[in-house]
Scaffold this active site. Structure first.
Site, short mmCIF file in Angstrom:
data_model
loop_
_atom_site.label_atom_id
_atom_site.label_comp_id
_atom_site.label_asym_id
_atom_site.label_seq_id
_atom_site.Cartn_x
_atom_site.Cartn_y
_atom_site.Cartn_z
CG HIS A 49 -9.33 -0.36 -4.66
ND1 HIS A 49 -10.40 -1.11 -3.94
CD2 HIS A 49 -8.10 -1.15 -4.52
CE1 HIS A 49 -9.60 -2.02 -3.37
NE2 HIS A 49 -8.45 -2.31 -3.67
CD GLU A 50 -4.47 -0.51 -5.69
OE1 GLU A 50 -3.94 -0.38 -4.80
OE2 GLU A 50 -5.08 -1.37 -6.27
CG HIS A 68 -5.18 -0.41 -0.58
ND1 HIS A 68 -5.75 -0.98 0.46
CD2 HIS A 68 -5.51 -1.05 -1.62
CE1 HIS A 68 -6.57 -1.98 0.14
NE2 HIS A 68 -6.39 -2.09 -1.25
#
Length: 352
Positions: free
Chosen positions: A17-18, A21
């Site tokens: 997920h990170e 980003h």
């Protein structure tokens, strides 16, 4: 061993997920100050380039801290060229959406691998025939194998269920019995049953249940892509529907589970085999993607909402309002986390 696997799965999902980003931020020239798996005190960190990569004490999440963006204090703004703040609102939306998108992408990849490994499904072989059911009236028997419904081939029990559910009027069945093929015409009954949420729903039924024999279905590379897309879409729809039912009160709050439940279920899946673990990991990944897109301040969806507001109105939200909404969002999230952990522990103690 199961708990270790669970923590590794959670860490991997957070990392992915990170990473979404991080990659989007770097693509638009935003400096990433910290890439952390977990919250709280840093137990390990290493600076590579200009970014600090670390593992933190509480493994219940993670974060990418970009220059000019700080959830703990939204008033901390940088106007440098490599700051998140100076990027166009649409670029910020992409950076924010990249995290949840990475979760959907990961689920898609896992489902693709599952399809190539082989998916275990129930064979379309009849086990029980209910009394006075349409199936009994036309003479269907135990161990009959359904091979076709209305000119559509049946490969698994799920195919059979879907075809009956979507059908209208009478059905033409082709049945393999021993070494012979028989044809039957049957009109399903329409009965009111309860769905997975306990709500009454009308369903077309023949009055048959599976024998329990399983088969492994293998997919071609192209069919694997279709399977992965359909499973990801189905998981997303299920989670959105569950959220809707939760808001409507159909699902009681006591059924909510948190990180303890996730660890328990993941540990059980890891013991059941690699396919079960991949399937559960994919479902949790979709869940993370959906939940992070909710329009709650402090979540990606909340920040996306603020940036869409800026795109529409051509002006930034008030810093005071932004700070208060973000603070309220954190209070809501932490309260929900505490409630779900209490639910988990109370359930383990036999309270429910």
């Amino acid at each position: 061993m199961g708990i270790v696997t669970s923590l590794l799965v959670l860490s991997f999902l957070i990392f992915f997920h990170e990473l979404g980003h991080f990659l989007a931020a770097r693509f638009f020239g935003v400096h990433v100050e910290v890439f952390s798996i977990g919250f709280g005190k840093k137990v390990f960190s290493k600076i590579i380039g200009k970014t600090e990569y670390c593992f933190s004490m509480i493994p219940l999440g993670g974060y990418v801290q970009m220059k000019g963006q700080d959830d703990s204090d939204p008033t901390k703004i940088s106007y440098d060229e490599d700051s998140y703040t100076t990027k166009n609102p649409w670029q910020r939306v992409i950076i924010l959406f990249a995290g949840p998108f990475a979760n959907f992408l990961l689920a898609f990849i896992l489902y693709f691998f599952i399809a190539n490994i082989g998916v275990t499904k129930l064979s379309p072989i009849i086990g029980n025939v209910s009394e006075n059911s349409p199936a009994q009236k036309i003479g269907l028997m135990k161990k009959d194998k359904v091979i076709q419904i209305n000119e559509t081939a049946v490969q698994t029990w799920n195919d059979l269920s879907i075809l009956i559910k979507k059908s209208e009027g009478p059905l033409l069945l082709r049945i393999q019995r021993d070494r012979s093929i028989k044809k039957f015409r049957v009109t399903p009954d329409i009965k009111e049953l309860k769905n997975m949420f306990g709500e009454p729903t009308k369903k077309r039924i023949l009055g048959i249940s599976p024998l329990g024999e399983t088969m492994v279905v293998h997919y071609t590379p192209l069919d694997s892509l279709v399977f992965a897309y359909e499973e990801t879409l189905q998981a997303t729809t299920l989670i959105l529907t569950s959220l809707k039912k939760l808001v409507q009160g159909v699902i009681p709050a006591k059924d909510l589970g948190g990180v303890v439940s996730i660890v328990q279920v993941t540990a059980q899946a890891s013991e059941a085999g690699i396919i079960a673990l991949f399937a559960l990991t994919a479902l949790i990944s979709v869940n993370l993607g959906v939940l992070n897109l909710l329009p709650i301040p402090a979540l990606d969806g909340g920040h996306i909402m603020f940036n869409i507001y800026e795109i529409i109105t051509k002006k930034r939200p008030s810093e005071k309002v932004l700070y208060r909404l973000t603070l309220a969002g954190w209070v809501l999230l932490l309260s929900l986390m505490a409630f779900t952990i209490f639910n988990d522990l109370y359930r383990i103690a036999g309270g429910y």
